[in-house]
Design a protein around this motif. Sequence first.
Motif, PDB file in Angstrom:
ATOM      1  N   VAL A  63       0.846  -1.205   0.000  1.00  0.00           N
ATOM      2  CA  VAL A  63       0.000   0.000   0.000  1.00  0.00           C
ATOM      3  C   VAL A  63       0.877   1.249   0.000  1.00  0.00           C
ATOM      4  CG1 VAL A  63      -1.662   1.334   1.353  1.00  0.00           C
ATOM      5  CG2 VAL A  63      -1.985  -1.129   1.051  1.00  0.00           C
ATOM      6  N   ASP A  64       1.910   1.265   0.819  1.00  0.00           N
ATOM      7  CA  ASP A  64       2.820   2.413   0.843  1.00  0.00           C
ATOM      8  C   ASP A  64       3.440   2.651  -0.522  1.00  0.00           C
ATOM      9  OD1 ASP A  64       2.334   3.016   3.467  1.00  0.00           O
ATOM     10  OD2 ASP A  64       4.212   2.182   4.237  1.00  0.00           O
ATOM     11  N   ARG A  65       3.858   1.590  -1.190  1.00  0.00           N
ATOM     12  CA  ARG A  65       4.462   1.734  -2.513  1.00  0.00           C
ATOM     13  C   ARG A  65       3.446   2.270  -3.521  1.00  0.00           C
ATOM     14  NH1 ARG A  65       8.960   2.686  -3.747  1.00  0.00           N
ATOM     15  NH2 ARG A  65       8.917   1.428  -5.624  1.00  0.00           N
ATOM     16  N   GLN A  66       2.209   1.844  -3.414  1.00  0.00           N
ATOM     17  CA  GLN A  66       1.168   2.312  -4.334  1.00  0.00           C
ATOM     18  C   GLN A  66       0.935   3.813  -4.207  1.00  0.00           C
ATOM     19  OE1 GLN A  66      -2.090  -0.312  -3.394  1.00  0.00           O
ATOM     20  NE2 GLN A  66      -1.508  -1.777  -4.979  1.00  0.00           N
ATOM     21  N   TRP A 100      11.644   3.452  -1.377  1.00  0.00           N
ATOM     22  CA  TRP A 100      12.296   2.352  -0.659  1.00  0.00           C
ATOM     23  C   TRP A 100      13.129   2.905   0.496  1.00  0.00           C
ATOM     24  CZ3 TRP A 100      10.045  -1.908  -0.882  1.00  0.00           C
ATOM     25  CH2 TRP A 100       9.506  -2.400  -2.062  1.00  0.00           C
ATOM     26  N   ALA A 101      13.684   4.095   0.335  1.00  0.00           N
ATOM     27  CA  ALA A 101      14.458   4.712   1.418  1.00  0.00           C
ATOM     28  C   ALA A 101      13.567   4.991   2.629  1.00  0.00           C
ATOM     29  CB  ALA A 101      15.119   5.997   0.935  1.00  0.00           C
ATOM     30  N   GLN A 102      12.356   5.495   2.382  1.00  0.00           N
ATOM     31  CA  GLN A 102      11.419   5.760   3.480  1.00  0.00           C
ATOM     32  C   GLN A 102      10.983   4.454   4.147  1.00  0.00           C
ATOM     33  OE1 GLN A 102       8.827   7.963   0.817  1.00  0.00           O
ATOM     34  NE2 GLN A 102       8.958   9.745   2.171  1.00  0.00           N
ATOM     35  N   THR A 103      10.681   3.456   3.330  1.00  0.00           N
ATOM     36  CA  THR A 103      10.281   2.157   3.875  1.00  0.00           C
ATOM     37  C   THR A 103      11.399   1.567   4.705  1.00  0.00           C
ATOM     38  OG1 THR A 103       8.792   1.746   2.022  1.00  0.00           O
ATOM     39  CG2 THR A 103       9.521  -0.179   3.267  1.00  0.00           C
ATOM     40  N   GLY A 104      12.610   1.602   4.166  1.00  0.00           N
ATOM     41  CA  GLY A 104      13.761   1.076   4.896  1.00  0.00           C
ATOM     42  C   GLY A 104      13.990   1.804   6.211  1.00  0.00           C
ATOM     43  N   ALA A 105      13.819   3.118   6.195  1.00  0.00           N
ATOM     44  CA  ALA A 105      14.034   3.897   7.419  1.00  0.00           C
ATOM     45  C   ALA A 105      13.068   3.474   8.524  1.00  0.00           C
ATOM     46  CB  ALA A 105      13.887   5.387   7.124  1.00  0.00           C
ATOM     47  N   THR A 139       0.654  -9.149  -4.191  1.00  0.00           N
ATOM     48  CA  THR A 139      -0.468  -8.758  -3.336  1.00  0.00           C
ATOM     49  C   THR A 139      -1.686  -8.401  -4.185  1.00  0.00           C
ATOM     50  OG1 THR A 139       1.043  -7.950  -1.669  1.00  0.00           O
ATOM     51  CG2 THR A 139      -1.208  -7.165  -1.526  1.00  0.00           C
ATOM     52  N   VAL A 140      -1.462  -7.689  -5.266  1.00  0.00           N
ATOM     53  CA  VAL A 140      -2.578  -7.286  -6.130  1.00  0.00           C
ATOM     54  C   VAL A 140      -3.251  -8.529  -6.696  1.00  0.00           C
ATOM     55  CG1 VAL A 140      -3.165  -6.164  -8.302  1.00  0.00           C
ATOM     56  CG2 VAL A 140      -1.673  -5.019  -6.681  1.00  0.00           C
TER      57      VAL A 140
END
Length: 55
Positions: free
Chosen positions: A15-18, A23-28, A48-49
């Motif tokens: 959902v975040d990627r959509q 990826w930097a934010q997700t990794g953080a 997932t989709v």
Amino acid sequence: MPELVGRLMRRAVAVDRQVGTSWAQTGAVLDIAAEAARSRFGRVRAATVHADGGG
């Protein structure tokens, strides 16, 4: 329970990627490098989709 947590985490990343989360934010958030996040969850969105019956 660990399986459920993993499924929820994969769905949250998808959902975040959509919505444009990098990826930097997700990794953080996960306290891992952007490349590690992409490597771990990079195929989550398509899987997932399709699992949800969409796209």
